[in-house]
Design a protein around this motif. Sequence first.
Motif, mmCIF file in Angstrom:
data_model
loop_
_atom_site.group_PDB
_atom_site.id
_atom_site.type_symbol
_atom_site.label_atom_id
_atom_site.label_comp_id
_atom_site.label_asym_id
_atom_site.label_seq_id
_atom_site.Cartn_x
_atom_site.Cartn_y
_atom_site.Cartn_z
ATOM 1 N N GLY A 472 0.794 -1.223 0.000
ATOM 2 C CA GLY A 472 0.000 0.000 0.000
ATOM 3 C C GLY A 472 0.823 1.268 0.000
ATOM 4 N N ARG A 473 2.158 1.151 -0.123
ATOM 5 C CA ARG A 473 3.014 2.336 -0.115
ATOM 6 C C ARG A 473 3.970 2.287 -1.299
ATOM 7 N N TRP A 573 7.064 9.994 9.288
ATOM 8 C CA TRP A 573 5.793 9.717 8.632
ATOM 9 C C TRP A 573 4.718 10.613 9.242
ATOM 10 N N LYS A 623 5.189 7.444 0.243
ATOM 11 C CA LYS A 623 3.818 7.840 0.570
ATOM 12 C C LYS A 623 2.894 6.631 0.508
ATOM 13 N N ASN A 624 1.717 6.819 1.082
ATOM 14 C CA ASN A 624 0.670 5.800 1.046
ATOM 15 C C ASN A 624 -0.120 5.948 -0.244
ATOM 16 N N ASN A 626 -2.694 3.582 -0.835
ATOM 17 C CA ASN A 626 -3.946 2.875 -0.584
ATOM 18 C C ASN A 626 -5.009 3.903 -0.217
ATOM 19 N N CYS A 629 -8.418 4.280 4.076
ATOM 20 C CA CYS A 629 -7.595 4.505 5.267
ATOM 21 C C CYS A 629 -8.464 4.711 6.500
ATOM 22 N N ASP A 633 -3.449 5.267 10.096
ATOM 23 C CA ASP A 633 -2.724 4.839 8.892
ATOM 24 C C ASP A 633 -1.742 5.925 8.462
ATOM 25 N N ARG A 634 -0.767 5.534 7.643
ATOM 26 C CA ARG A 634 0.263 6.471 7.207
ATOM 27 C C ARG A 634 -0.213 7.281 6.002
#
Length: 653
Positions: A472-473, A573, A623-624, A626, A629, A633-634
Motif C-alpha cells: 500500500g506504499r 511519517w 507515501k501511502n 492505498n 484509510c 494509517d500512514r
Amino acid sequence: MISRSRPSEAARGLDDSEAMAKPINPDKSVEALVSQANAISVSWEAHACEGVRIKQLIEDSISKSKEEDQPEFCKALQKVEKLFKRECTRVSNFCTTQLERLEKEQKELKDLRDEPIKPTTSIDYRKVEPVPIARMEVVTDAASIGKHASGKRKVRPSTTEKHISKHASGKRRVRSPPAHVKKRQKNGNMQTDTKKTLPQACVIDVESMAAKNRQMQKRWSKLQRNFTMLKMFHTVNLQILSLCSRKVERRGSEIDNKSLREAITKTVSVMQNIIGKQKKVVEDKFTIVNEGMVDAHEFRNLMEEAKETDPGQNDDDEEFKYHYETVPVVRQLDLHTFAAASKNKLRLVMSVNALSEPITIPVLVAKGKYAGKVLCLTSAIHGNELNGIPVIHKLFSEIDVDELGGTIVAFPVLNPSGFLNHTRKFSDGKDLNRYFPGKWNGDCTEAYVYTVLKKIVSHVDYLIDMHTASFGRVNSFYVRANMRDPAARQMALLQNPQFIVHNSSPHGSLRGIAQSQGVPAITVEIGNPQIFHKNFIRYTIEGIENILCHLSMLPDTVEPPTQLPVICNSSCWIFLQHGGILNTFHVVGARVCKGQVIGTIQNIFGDLIHEYTAPYDSVVIGKNVNPVCQVGDRLIHLGTIGTHFRKDAQDGH
C-alpha cells in the motif's frame, strides 16, 4: 560492472515512485556551477572552465574601472574577452578529445560484438545414430581374432555346409568386406576410427558467449556513463560561460557613457558568438557519437541466439524445467571452508518446524582469489520486500571471483516463512526486524533472530540490508544510515541513492544490532513491495560495486555519482487522524513547502473531512497509495534537508 549512468527522468520514463529529486541550486551563482562541474568527475576537475577567475576579472577590472578612463576600461574588456575565449576553447577541445576517445571505444565494442565465437566440436550422445550394419560384420582373418577374458583364444564355431548360404545359382556366396574395411586391410591398419564414424555436432559454447556478453555489458556501461557525464560536464561549463557573459552585459546596462556601452555590447556579442560556435561544434560531435552508440539489446540478445543455435536445446529439454538443484545443507556458516576463487550455493539451518524438519535459508558465497573483507548482503527480512533478491542474483552472476579480494556472502531470503506466505512478518506474526538481539530460549521470532545474529552477523565485516516499501506504499530509492558513523556514512554516499536519511536505527533492528557489534551497516530502500523495479535494482548494484571498490575488494575505481544525493538529517511519517478516502497530491521525490497541502480525506459520501499540510519544508521520500484509510494509517514520508545529525534520530525504520 554494469552501467553507472542515469538517464534523464523523461528518458527513463519514471513513474510516481521513481521520480528523482531535483538537485539543490537555489542561487545560480558561478561558484555553485563550478562546484557542480567539479563534482561530475574528479579526474576532469583540471579541465573545467575557470569561471571563478573570469568572474573575478570582471569584478576587479570592468566593474572597478573608471568610466572616465576609457583606454583602461577597453583594455580590461580585452583581457576578459581573451580569457573567456581561452577557457571556452579549452573546454571545447577537452570535450572533443574525450568524444573522439569514446568513438574509438565504440568501434572496439562493435568489433567485439561482431567477432564470432568459435564453435566447439562435441559429441551429442542424445543424437547418436545406430551403428551401421557394416560395422557389425565379422572379419575372418587370423590377426583380428580376439582373446577371451580368460586369456584363451576365442574359437569360432565350425562352419558346416548347412550354415553356408547358397546363391540363387546354387553356387556358394562369398561375402565381400565393406569398402572401408578393404581400405584399412590394404593399409595394414585394422583399428576402428571412431572419430570418423561417431556422429558429431558443432555446438556453440554458451559459457563463452556468456563471458563475452558480460565483457561487452561492462564496456558498454562504462561507455554510456562517460558519455552522459561528459554531456553534463559540457552543459554546466557552458552555463558558467553564459553566466559570465551576462555579468558583463549587466555591467554595460549600468554605464551612461555611450561609447563604453557600445564597447561592452560588442564584447558581449563576441563572447556569445564564441559560445555559439564552440557549442555547435561539440554538440554536432555529441550527436555523431550518440547515433553511433551500440544498442545494448544487440549484445544482450546474443545469449538467446546462442541457445537457439545449440542443437542440444530441443523439446526433450522441457523436462528439465522442473528440475531443482540440490545444494548442501549446513548447520554453521564457516567461510574458511570454501575454496578461493569460487562461487558456492548452500542452505543454512536456522530453526526446526512442527514437522521436525529444518527451516533453512538460501546462501550464496563468492570467495575471491585474494584475501580481504567479508561483505554481507541481506534481503527479504520482510517477506514481501523482494527487490533485494534480483540484486543478489545479478551481482553474483557478474562478479569475477578471480578479481575479487575477500568474500561476499548473500542471503536472498532471510525470512522464509514471510516469503512463502507473501507477508511482511514471521510465522508467529511478529516483525523480525524489531526483535534483535533475540533470545536462544525465547519465542519463535526471538529464537530465530538470535540465530541470525550468531550464525551470520558475527562472521561479517560490513552489512547491507535491503528493503522496499510495505504493501500500500511507494518508495524512492534511498538509504538509511547513521551519518555520525564514518564507515556507515561512506557506505551510504557510495551507494549513490536519491536520498540519504540520517537514522540511528530503531531498537531491535538488524542494522542497529550490527552497528552495536562494530559492523558498519546501512539499509537500502529499493522501491515498492512485491514488484521488481529494474532501474532501482540496477542502481543498487552500482552502489554495491562502488562499496566493493572502496573496500579494495574489486580492482576498479569508485564511480562518482552523476547526480548528488539529497541528504536529510531526519525524516518522519505523517499519520492520519481521520478515516475515509485518501488523496495525495505529490509524487515521490517532490519538494514541498511548509503549509502546502499534501493530502485530503473524504468521507464515503464524498464530503471533504480534512486537509493535511506539510509541517515544514521537506522532500517526499515515500507515501501511502492505498485510498482506503482509517485513523492511524500512514499518509506521507517527509525528509528534512540538512547536515546537522543528531545522536539519536529515529523515524521508526
